[in-house]
Design a protein around this motif. Sequence first.
Motif, PDB file in Angstrom:
ATOM      1  N   VAL A 152     -13.553  40.213  10.456  1.00 53.49           N
ATOM      2  CA  VAL A 152     -12.759  40.210  11.683  1.00 53.49           C
ATOM      3  C   VAL A 152     -13.337  41.153  12.734  1.00 53.49           C
ATOM      4  CG1 VAL A 152     -10.645  39.553  10.499  1.00 53.49           C
ATOM      5  CG2 VAL A 152     -11.208  41.973  10.742  1.00 53.49           C
ATOM      6  N   GLN A 153     -14.531  41.695  12.483  1.00 50.41           N
ATOM      7  CA  GLN A 153     -15.133  42.669  13.391  1.00 50.41           C
ATOM      8  C   GLN A 153     -16.315  42.110  14.179  1.00 50.41           C
ATOM      9  OE1 GLN A 153     -14.373  45.688  14.470  1.00 50.41           O
ATOM     10  NE2 GLN A 153     -12.440  45.553  13.371  1.00 50.41           N
ATOM     11  N   ASN A 154     -16.301  40.788  14.387  1.00 50.77           N
ATOM     12  CA  ASN A 154     -17.364  40.171  15.181  1.00 50.77           C
ATOM     13  C   ASN A 154     -16.932  40.057  16.638  1.00 50.77           C
ATOM     14  OD1 ASN A 154     -18.911  39.733  12.813  1.00 50.77           O
ATOM     15  ND2 ASN A 154     -17.755  37.862  12.394  1.00 50.77           N
ATOM     16  N   GLY A 155     -17.875  40.262  17.537  1.00 51.78           N
ATOM     17  CA  GLY A 155     -17.606  40.126  18.966  1.00 51.78           C
ATOM     18  C   GLY A 155     -18.074  38.780  19.479  1.00 51.78           C
ATOM     19  N   TYR A 156     -17.195  38.086  20.218  1.00 56.20           N
ATOM     20  CA  TYR A 156     -17.528  36.774  20.781  1.00 56.20           C
ATOM     21  C   TYR A 156     -17.431  36.838  22.294  1.00 56.20           C
ATOM     22  CZ  TYR A 156     -17.425  34.743  16.137  1.00 56.20           C
ATOM     23  OH  TYR A 156     -17.707  34.450  14.830  1.00 56.20           O
ATOM     24  N   MET A 157     -18.477  36.359  22.963  1.00 56.54           N
ATOM     25  CA  MET A 157     -18.525  36.355  24.418  1.00 56.54           C
ATOM     26  C   MET A 157     -18.951  34.980  24.910  1.00 56.54           C
ATOM     27  SD  MET A 157     -20.494  39.993  24.828  1.00 56.54           S
ATOM     28  CE  MET A 157     -21.366  39.674  23.294  1.00 56.54           C
ATOM     29  N   VAL A 158     -18.352  34.545  26.000  1.00 55.20           N
ATOM     30  CA  VAL A 158     -18.757  33.323  26.698  1.00 55.20           C
ATOM     31  C   VAL A 158     -19.057  33.699  28.140  1.00 55.20           C
ATOM     32  CG1 VAL A 158     -18.059  31.031  27.473  1.00 55.20           C
ATOM     33  CG2 VAL A 158     -17.394  31.822  25.189  1.00 55.20           C
ATOM     34  N   ASN A 159     -20.306  33.542  28.532  1.00 52.67           N
ATOM     35  CA  ASN A 159     -20.757  33.949  29.869  1.00 52.67           C
ATOM     36  C   ASN A 159     -20.387  35.391  30.177  1.00 52.67           C
ATOM     37  OD1 ASN A 159     -21.842  31.396  30.383  1.00 52.67           O
ATOM     38  ND2 ASN A 159     -19.924  30.626  31.233  1.00 52.67           N
ATOM     39  N   GLY A 160     -20.512  36.248  29.171  1.00 52.06           N
ATOM     40  CA  GLY A 160     -20.250  37.672  29.336  1.00 52.06           C
ATOM     41  C   GLY A 160     -18.811  38.083  29.166  1.00 52.06           C
ATOM     42  N   ALA A 161     -17.869  37.139  28.987  1.00 42.81           N
ATOM     43  CA  ALA A 161     -16.444  37.450  28.867  1.00 42.81           C
ATOM     44  C   ALA A 161     -16.048  37.606  27.407  1.00 42.81           C
ATOM     45  CB  ALA A 161     -15.604  36.356  29.516  1.00 42.81           C
ATOM     46  N   ASN A 162     -15.225  38.602  27.121  1.00 40.60           N
ATOM     47  CA  ASN A 162     -14.705  38.820  25.776  1.00 40.60           C
ATOM     48  C   ASN A 162     -13.718  37.715  25.438  1.00 40.60           C
ATOM     49  OD1 ASN A 162     -12.996  39.730  23.594  1.00 40.60           O
ATOM     50  ND2 ASN A 162     -13.778  41.782  23.914  1.00 40.60           N
ATOM     51  N   THR A 163     -13.962  36.994  24.327  1.00 40.41           N
ATOM     52  CA  THR A 163     -13.087  35.893  23.929  1.00 40.41           C
ATOM     53  C   THR A 163     -12.620  36.058  22.483  1.00 40.41           C
ATOM     54  OG1 THR A 163     -14.982  34.518  23.263  1.00 40.41           O
ATOM     55  CG2 THR A 163     -14.194  34.293  25.530  1.00 40.41           C
ATOM     56  N   VAL A 164     -12.423  37.300  22.035  1.00 38.73           N
ATOM     57  CA  VAL A 164     -11.984  37.575  20.669  1.00 38.73           C
ATOM     58  C   VAL A 164     -10.460  37.529  20.602  1.00 38.73           C
ATOM     59  CG1 VAL A 164     -11.945  39.283  18.809  1.00 38.73           C
ATOM     60  CG2 VAL A 164     -14.011  38.969  20.185  1.00 38.73           C
ATOM     61  N   GLU A 165      -9.916  36.859  19.591  1.00 43.95           N
ATOM     62  CA  GLU A 165      -8.476  36.821  19.385  1.00 43.95           C
ATOM     63  C   GLU A 165      -7.994  38.203  18.961  1.00 43.95           C
ATOM     64  OE1 GLU A 165      -4.922  36.955  18.088  1.00 43.95           O
ATOM     65  OE2 GLU A 165      -6.059  36.460  16.280  1.00 43.95           O
ATOM     66  N   GLY A 166      -7.006  38.747  19.663  1.00 47.03           N
ATOM     67  CA  GLY A 166      -6.670  40.154  19.544  1.00 47.03           C
ATOM     68  C   GLY A 166      -5.910  40.562  18.315  1.00 47.03           C
ATOM     69  N   ASN A 167      -5.373  39.613  17.542  1.00 46.03           N
ATOM     70  CA  ASN A 167      -4.566  39.985  16.381  1.00 46.03           C
ATOM     71  C   ASN A 167      -5.341  39.898  15.079  1.00 46.03           C
ATOM     72  OD1 ASN A 167      -2.077  40.624  14.941  1.00 46.03           O
ATOM     73  ND2 ASN A 167      -2.015  38.462  14.369  1.00 46.03           N
ATOM     74  N   ALA A 168      -5.992  38.784  14.821  1.00 51.48           N
ATOM     75  CA  ALA A 168      -6.660  38.572  13.535  1.00 51.48           C
ATOM     76  C   ALA A 168      -8.152  38.328  13.668  1.00 51.48           C
ATOM     77  CB  ALA A 168      -6.016  37.392  12.789  1.00 51.48           C
ATOM     78  N   GLY A 169      -8.711  38.471  14.867  1.00 54.28           N
ATOM     79  CA  GLY A 169     -10.141  38.276  15.045  1.00 54.28           C
ATOM     80  C   GLY A 169     -10.522  36.809  15.175  1.00 54.28           C
ATOM     81  N   GLY A 170     -11.790  36.566  15.406  1.00 57.75           N
ATOM     82  CA  GLY A 170     -12.280  35.207  15.573  1.00 57.75           C
ATOM     83  C   GLY A 170     -12.384  34.828  17.041  1.00 57.75           C
ATOM     84  N   ALA A 171     -12.988  33.666  17.283  1.00 56.25           N
ATOM     85  CA  ALA A 171     -13.232  33.186  18.644  1.00 56.25           C
ATOM     86  C   ALA A 171     -12.050  32.376  19.146  1.00 56.25           C
ATOM     87  CB  ALA A 171     -14.501  32.344  18.676  1.00 56.25           C
ATOM     88  N   LEU A 172     -11.651  32.630  20.392  1.00 55.60           N
ATOM     89  CA  LEU A 172     -10.583  31.846  21.025  1.00 55.60           C
ATOM     90  C   LEU A 172     -11.124  30.650  21.786  1.00 55.60           C
ATOM     91  CD1 LEU A 172      -8.196  34.571  22.516  1.00 55.60           C
ATOM     92  CD2 LEU A 172      -7.715  33.022  20.627  1.00 55.60           C
TER      93      LEU A 172
END
Length: 614
Positions: A152-172
């Motif tokens: 749950v500690q992976n960082g996901y970005m789309v065009n430089g924007a943070n898109t990590v789900e804030g409760n359980a992690g993962g890409a939104l």
Amino acid sequence: MPGVKVEAVNIQTGVAQMTQSDSAGFYNFPALAIGHYNISFRKGGFQGYQEKDLMIDVDTALRVDPVLQVGATKQEVTVTGAAVHVDTQTTQMGEVIGGTEMASLPLNGRSYTDLLALQPGVVPFDVAMFGHLTPSNFLNAGVLSMSGQRDVQNGYMVNGANTVEGNAGGALIIPNLDSIAEFRIITSNAGAEYGNYSGGQINVATKSGTNEFHGSVFEFLRNSDLDARNFYSPSRGVFHQNMFGGTFGGPLLRPLRPNKAFFFGDYQRTRQVIGVDTGNILVPSSAERQGNFSDRANLLKGTVVGPYWANTLSTRLGYAVTVGEPYYAPGCTSSANCVFPNAIIPTSAWSSVSPNVIPLIPVPNSGPYFTTSANSESLRDNKWAIRIDGNTRLGMISGYYHHDPWVNTNPYNPSYGGSTVPGFPNQTLGKAQLLTLGITTPISTTFVSQFTASYTRNKNVQGLSAKTGPSLSSMGFAAPDQGGIYQLSTQYQNWPELSFNNFTLGAFNSIIQQYDEVYQLQNDFTKVIETHTLKFGGNYHWDHVNISHPNNGSNGGFGFNGQETGIDFADMLIGAPNYFFQGAPAALALRSYYLGVYAEDSWRVTHNLTFNYG
């Protein structure tokens, strides 16, 4: 060599950037957008040099060292199709996955997160303890362990924007696969600019328009024509999956302002219908639905528990029932010897709710079992996005908007408070949105600012009943002041959960709503000073996560396991559950913020040694 003019031209857009080598002969383009470039070098008294079709990927740095020879300025050396350039300027470990890999590999669902496991050090298993949200309700959220870190500690970005789900992690946010230019996976040794997440860093860059109009269309189809039926099912369940859409991009102002403004749009529609097989479910026989348990009389061996229950049965039956009296004994034909002679429960002994429950239970259609694959799970997903890029006096300005609403309908949901028999479909629905604004401003030939502002929002509602339920009084329940059920959430009124040994029926008993919002501001600065490339900046994001249970078991639930009579269905007929539960609405509001600042330097110590620190 000092004073060499260096020009980098994006082949697709025609946008050019220029710089000049310093006194030590070093040059640097701090912020080139991804794409294919032609780079040329010119200085008076020397032959020109040009290298064509260099590929700039996400988060990479290429080094081109030309050799300028003395000669006429009209002479030029051109290198085309050079060997693959290796990033020798950074220490980041990872891989860039581009359009070729994404188009060539078969992906069920067309999600870029399915390709993460191609990178060494990524464990392709989801071990999240409490689960996580699933993008579009069927895609991979990317909750994977990278380089031994927590999944749950992976960082996901789309065009430089943070898109990590804030409760359980993962890409939104999962963009349409055809709209992704490439994405980079950094598994270790990430630069100082990547804070916040200790696992992998995944940066997705979407396609932008070019000076030429171009587009594509696609359709991916799956069906059940070659499928076999389940061994225990009388028929074959349907399977239809259609994923179709397209992309289109090009210049916005080509006749008036060439090389200035571009657009790129994409659309993907998913329609999925999958027949859900119930398997063999042991259900009451036709005789048992009339109260006749003579075929299983040997199981009807419970005894009456407690004076209250004995008095209740006495009132219903019209003859005396005593505490400890057997409901049935072998050979019993008289109410003087057992409660239910001949193992038959008369309708007078039934509870007021039981006659309304029996029609909800399917009748056997395969010996003593019920089985079907006629009811289908469906998914409707409409995903689209638009990107606009403009080359202005302020620099390159990019705007991107992603919109993904979806609805999933399931005929059953046995995981928690759902029915395993037909008649109680439930829905999960959601909508993911992302809005980004990026401005890349060249303050000077050696100083560049990259500003990003973004807003991410995700809605996810699980457990909605797909059809309206009856009132409590029409079900046969008494009023609350007479010992009946008090309905805590009237807007979600429906059948309570009724759990038997072999099946469960009733409306889904828990509605979970989650709304995620991420507000982000980020500014990165790059300054080149001779052999040093300095990078510094800050990142701030404010996360809102609102989780609520407006229907938290408010319809109640009853369990029947045969504890009273010995047969679970008989317990239901007389209204003797072994448990009852009911919950109240609940809510949780999470607020968090992250503020990070960083500084790093890439120092080119010698021509073959670069030192990165920060």
